[in-house]
Scaffold this motif. Structure first.
Motif, PDB file in Angstrom:
ATOM      1  N   PHE A  13      34.038  45.425  39.055  1.00 18.69           N
ATOM      2  CA  PHE A  13      33.181  44.868  40.105  1.00 18.69           C
ATOM      3  C   PHE A  13      32.190  43.856  39.542  1.00 18.69           C
ATOM      4  O   PHE A  13      31.598  43.097  40.276  1.00 18.69           O
ATOM      5  N   ALA A  14      31.986  43.895  38.248  1.00 16.93           N
ATOM      6  CA  ALA A  14      31.081  42.925  37.631  1.00 16.93           C
ATOM      7  C   ALA A  14      31.870  41.824  36.952  1.00 16.93           C
ATOM      8  O   ALA A  14      31.389  41.187  36.028  1.00 16.93           O
ATOM      9  N   MET A  15      33.106  41.644  37.388  1.00 18.80           N
ATOM     10  CA  MET A  15      33.925  40.584  36.805  1.00 18.80           C
ATOM     11  C   MET A  15      34.209  39.522  37.837  1.00 18.80           C
ATOM     12  O   MET A  15      34.303  39.807  39.027  1.00 18.80           O
ATOM     13  N   LEU A  16      34.395  38.319  37.336  1.00 17.87           N
ATOM     14  CA  LEU A  16      34.780  37.242  38.226  1.00 17.87           C
ATOM     15  C   LEU A  16      36.292  37.315  38.445  1.00 17.87           C
ATOM     16  O   LEU A  16      37.017  37.815  37.581  1.00 17.87           O
ATOM     17  N   GLU A  60      38.781  36.766  35.750  1.00 18.92           N
ATOM     18  CA  GLU A  60      38.826  37.681  34.608  1.00 18.92           C
ATOM     19  C   GLU A  60      39.732  38.884  34.852  1.00 18.92           C
ATOM     20  O   GLU A  60      40.135  39.567  33.915  1.00 18.92           O
ATOM     21  N   ALA A  62      40.310  24.896  50.071  1.00 13.83           N
ATOM     22  CA  ALA A  62      39.178  25.658  50.625  1.00 13.83           C
ATOM     23  C   ALA A  62      39.640  26.793  51.535  1.00 13.83           C
ATOM     24  O   ALA A  62      39.130  27.915  51.461  1.00 13.83           O
ATOM     25  N   LEU A 102      41.170  29.521  49.540  1.00 10.06           N
ATOM     26  CA  LEU A 102      40.122  30.243  48.821  1.00 10.06           C
ATOM     27  C   LEU A 102      39.426  31.238  49.752  1.00 10.06           C
ATOM     28  O   LEU A 102      39.180  32.390  49.391  1.00 10.06           O
ATOM     29  N   THR A 103      39.123  30.772  50.980  1.00 11.95           N
ATOM     30  CA  THR A 103      38.472  31.667  51.928  1.00 11.95           C
ATOM     31  C   THR A 103      39.366  32.870  52.239  1.00 11.95           C
ATOM     32  O   THR A 103      38.900  34.015  52.250  1.00 11.95           O
ATOM     33  N   MET A 110      39.281  35.145  49.332  1.00 14.06           N
ATOM     34  CA  MET A 110      38.000  35.853  49.243  1.00 14.06           C
ATOM     35  C   MET A 110      37.954  37.005  50.241  1.00 14.06           C
ATOM     36  O   MET A 110      37.447  38.083  49.946  1.00 14.06           O
ATOM     37  N   ILE A 111      38.486  36.763  51.428  1.00 11.56           N
ATOM     38  CA  ILE A 111      38.468  37.808  52.450  1.00 11.56           C
ATOM     39  C   ILE A 111      39.370  38.970  52.022  1.00 11.56           C
ATOM     40  O   ILE A 111      38.978  40.137  52.077  1.00 11.56           O
ATOM     41  N   ASN A 162      40.376  39.714  49.037  1.00 16.81           N
ATOM     42  CA  ASN A 162      39.807  40.351  47.856  1.00 16.81           C
ATOM     43  C   ASN A 162      38.637  41.248  48.235  1.00 16.81           C
ATOM     44  O   ASN A 162      38.465  42.346  47.709  1.00 16.81           O
ATOM     45  N   SER A 163      37.851  40.772  49.180  1.00 16.17           N
ATOM     46  CA  SER A 163      36.704  41.553  49.622  1.00 16.17           C
ATOM     47  C   SER A 163      37.156  42.837  50.319  1.00 16.17           C
ATOM     48  O   SER A 163      36.576  43.898  50.134  1.00 16.17           O
ATOM     49  N   ARG A 164      38.222  42.721  51.118  1.00 18.95           N
ATOM     50  CA  ARG A 164      38.733  43.928  51.788  1.00 18.95           C
ATOM     51  C   ARG A 164      39.301  44.911  50.766  1.00 18.95           C
ATOM     52  O   ARG A 164      39.014  46.093  50.808  1.00 18.95           O
ATOM     53  N   LEU A 217      38.957  45.125  47.251  1.00 17.15           N
ATOM     54  CA  LEU A 217      38.042  45.720  46.289  1.00 17.15           C
ATOM     55  C   LEU A 217      36.827  46.337  46.982  1.00 17.15           C
ATOM     56  O   LEU A 217      36.185  47.215  46.431  1.00 17.15           O
ATOM     57  N   GLY A 218      36.536  45.869  48.188  1.00 17.36           N
ATOM     58  CA  GLY A 218      35.476  46.529  48.955  1.00 17.36           C
ATOM     59  C   GLY A 218      35.867  47.957  49.260  1.00 17.36           C
ATOM     60  O   GLY A 218      35.063  48.883  49.121  1.00 17.36           O
TER      61      GLY A 218
END
Lengths: 421, 380
Positions: free
Chosen positions: B156-159, B162, B187, B190-191, B194-195, B197-199, B201-202
């Protein structure tokens, strides 16, 4: 217009090579290499003296906030600082912006401490409820990113109910279960102290503020030019909800540097502002955005995040000229500052400004000069920008008229007593 | 050649999921199917291994997508490990019903539970809570155990860039899998990433953040004496060998006569995760007072090692503090499952739930006698 003097309390002794030596100013920064408790002794007093000095200059409020495990602001418990200020000031609002309520367990601790502050200060508390940065809430205090907002919402409900309830009640939350909620003391201000919600651009935070009629405080270091888009978004939500557009619904934090003229401002303040942007904001990017912290809706509004990330990258290469021209910093002689402040206040439509006059490693004398210059030469001209909302009292403190003023001597009180007799 | 496909199920709780299915070339009759639970980064990286697993065991492999990982919503209803464990069993029921594996004459509704990192943690807790329905456990690099001296990397502290390096032996292939091959310079892409990835790893964060250890205490209590009798916690004794460089291919079976669910551990993929370079002292740290010595003997971290050294990417050296302990020479060790691993799994799994898989000790002897010249005679 109301002006509050805010102190982030940065650690001013980060070395020149800090960016190369450490990956982050937050979360995992060494407290052995960079921090020195003996130095902190004088520093805390200096910072609190500055806040008291701001009251004496005529600022409406003095502000503190909460951050953990960092050299950006050495104030994990703003309530301790606020308690000290409550004893040494008598008129200014004490703005604690605020306590990150998602990370308190149980959150009635915040209800209690804020109530204490409100009683000690005689109704001068402004209560801030930030969701908290991911560095604080998630990485330092271990709250699960995707559950942060749920915890926040529940903590908020508990605190507000604890303040409002006239009798003990049971609270059966998902994260907090309490059989008897019955806080002692309760706050002086009724129904509750004014509530400010600091936000960084989450859509959910806008809606939350609009729904509850809380003040939305936009805190950003990208300056007011970049903040315009966000504040427009907020005002759209206000309009959609059918609420009035009182500018006192919103506040904005801005770095301000005033000197005799523009050139002197650069000479006096540039190095300290650059210290702040280059070292105090040197946060490991992954710490500032763990998956799940931002909601899908906020990510979908894509531009926000990219703005933030690209802005974070830019900070490293910014020069003083970039900072001033880009509106990150409002700096210059009194006329320049007044003009830009007015532009900011009108375009963002804000009633309260949190001025950041102490930034980075600025020495005490410069902080006081900056503060005094603003108070004497800029603030008076900006007071009356919203004449139609002159009597707006929502979102501001209602101090106790007969509150104890700690600066009064016993002889004054004796004379009062004799006069009344 | 493995036949594969996908189908949709909806659990009794109303959460829909896509299930990826792999059918072996030669199916064993009446064998319980394998339900595989994917890793924290999602189901894709596991697919090839699952086909191999189906062929190696002669069992059907079903890999459902967990909430937050598929196109369907549902993650908002999962807040903690128990939520996910109960949902996991709902998924198993739905999969068995959809595929006819719950019909009479089959495997009596039992399944082989399998999982990779997050899925391994989940499978272990599912087994702890409902051991009678689990014929075998197959845990590949499972999360769920924390040892202070050997913290696993904080994903969770990785970009995002990585992650492939820490999750995959082949970082470039891993990156392609994680991003789905899209160009993140775009773009919109990417969005979307991000969504997603957020779902993903969230949701994973609800079980892994800030420390991926949730269920052991609860699992111990829920499983009661039956499990406890084979160690402080059977899942603990099952998980570490797979997490390690040197014991990664060991199959282990709880010794307790009262245990009904033998645990098999296998390492079917080339994936590598931090736990694999994990603690050599797990038994000391985590076994119960009576179990410590026995398991320490079973595991033998210093023997039977066949490791492959993988050069360390340079960015790891830049930030060693986020990556946990590394070998002193700056490289990491990783096992690679070869045919022998699959053979063993197949042998163990085909032999049925009540059959004995070779015990860890016997097998260790066998391997040692193979690896070390002259040791065969001594072992006998």
């Amino acid at each position: 217009m109301r002006f509050c003097w805010f102190n982030l309390m940065p650690w001013p002794h980060l070395p020149d090579t800090f960016r190369e030596d450490a990956r982050s100013v937050w979360v995992d920064i060494s407290n052995r290499t960079y921090f020195d408790p003996a130095t902190a002794n004088g520093l805390y007093h200096e910072y609190m003296d500055q806040l008291e000095f701001a009251e004496s200059c005529g600022f409406d409020g003095i502000g503190v906030n909460e951050h953990h495990q960092n050299a950006y602001g050495i104030m994990p418990s703003p309530n301790i600082i606020a308690a000290g200020l409550a004893r040494r000031t008598s008129t200014a609002a004490i703005c604690v912006i605020g306590n990150s309520i998602a990370l308190y367990n149980p959150p009635i601790r915040v209800a209690e401490e804020f109530a204490m502050l409100d009683c000690i200060s005689g109704g001068r508390l402004v209560a801030g409820f930030p969701v908290g940065t991911p560095m604080d809430t998630n990485f330092t205090y271990g709250t699960v990113p995707a559950l942060t907002r749920k915890r926040y919402a529940e903590a908020h409900d508990l605190i507000m109910k604890a303040w409002a309830s006239e009798e003990p009640f049971a609270f059966n939350g998902e994260f907090t279960k309490l059989r008897y909620v019955n806080i002692w003391p309760r706050p002086y201000q009724q129904p509750h102290p004014p509530i400010y919600i600091p936000g960084g651009g989450s859509i959910e935070t806008w809606d939350f503020c609009v729904e509850h009629d809380y003040n939305y405080s936009y805190l950003s270091y990208s300056g007011y030019l970049a903040g315009r888009m966000l504040m427009d978004g907020y005002w759209d939500r206000v309009a959609q909800a059918g609420k009035d557009d009182s500018p006192y619904r919103a506040s904005f934090a801005q770095v301000i540097c005033v000197a005799d003229n523009d050139a002197e401002a650069e000479e006096l303040y540039a190095e300290h502002i650059l210290y702040f942007y280059n070292r105090c904001l040197h946060v490991w990017p992954a710490f500032s955005d763990p998956p799940g912290y931002r909601t899908v809706n906020t990510i979908k509004a894509g531009a926000l995040s990219q703005l933030r990330r690209s802005a974070a990258r830019q900070f490293t290469s910014l020069t003083w000229k970039d900072l001033v021209d880009g509106g990150y910093v409002i700096a210059g002689g009194p006329d320049t500052v007044r003009e830009r402040m007015e532009d900011m206040i009108r375009t963002l439509r804000i009633g309260t400004v949190f001025g950041l006059f102490m930034m980075g490693d600025m020495p005490d004398w410069k902080v006081r000069y900056n503060t005094q210059m603003f108070a004497e030469k800029v603030m008076p001209q900006l007071r009356n920008l919203w004449p139609e909302w002159e009597h707006e009292q929502r979102w501001w403190i209602q101090p106790q008229p007969d509150r104890v003023r700690p600066d009064e001597t016993f002889t004054q009180r004796l004379e009062d007593w004799r006069a009344r007799r | 050649m493995t036949a594969s496909g996908a189908f949709e199920v909806t659990t009794v709780g109303g959460i829909s999921a896509t299930v990826h299915a792999f059918h072996p070339e030669t199916a064993g009759a009446g064998l319980a199917p394998i339900v595989h639970l994917h890793s924290c980064v999602g189901p894709r990286p596991d697919q090839r291994a699952l086909g191999l697993l189906a062929d190696a065991t002669g069992r059907d492999v079903f890999a459902p997508e967990l909430p937050g990982y598929g196109s369907q919503p549902g993650e908002e209803r999962v807040d903690d490990l128990l939520d996910l464990v109960l949902h996991g069993w709902d998924l198993v029921d739905a999969v068995l019903a959809a595929t006819g594996h719950d019909a009479p004459g089959g495997a009596d509704g039992t399944v082989v539970l399998s999982g990779t990192d997050l899925g391994g943690m989940l499978a272990a807790d599912m087994a702890a809570i409902n051991p009678r329905q689990v014929s075998h456990l197959l845990l590949a690099g499972p999360l769920g155990m924390w040892v202070d001296e050997h913290p696993i990397p904080d994903v969770f502290a990785m970009l995002p860039f990585e992650l492939p390096g820490i999750l995959f032996a082949d970082a470039a292939a891993g990156a392609a899998m994680l991003t789905g091959g899209v160009d993140l310079a775009d773009a919109d892409a990417l969005t979307d990433f991000m969504i997603a990835n957020s779902r993903r790893l969230g949701t994973a964060g609800k079980l892994m953040f800030p420390i991926p250890e949730r269920g052991w205490r609860g699992g111990r209590i829920a499983s009661g004496r039956r499990w406890r009798s084979c160690g402080a916690a059977p899942m603990r004794c099952a998980t570490p060998p797979i997490s390690w460089p040197r014991g990664g291919r060991r199959c282990q079976r709880p010794r307790s006569p009262s245990s009904t669910a033998p645990a098999i551990c296998a390492s079917p993929t080339r994936r590598r995760r931090a736990p694999r370079r994990g603690p050599p002292r797990w038994a000391d740290s985590h076994a119960g007072p009576n179990g410590a010595r026995r398991r320490a003997r079973n595991v033998r971290p210093e023997t039977s090692a066949r490791t492959r050294t993988i050069p360390t990417p340079s960015r790891r050296r830049d930030h060693p503090e986020q990556l946990g302990p590394w070998d002193p020479d700056g490289s990491i060790r990783s096992t690679q499952a070869g045919p022998s691993c699959r053979r063993r799994c197949r042998r163990a799994a085909r032999s049925g739930s009540r059959d004995r898989a070779p015990s860890g000790r016997r097998r260790w002897r066998r391997r040692r006698s193979r690896d070390v010249p002259g040791s065969a005679a001594r072992a006998r």
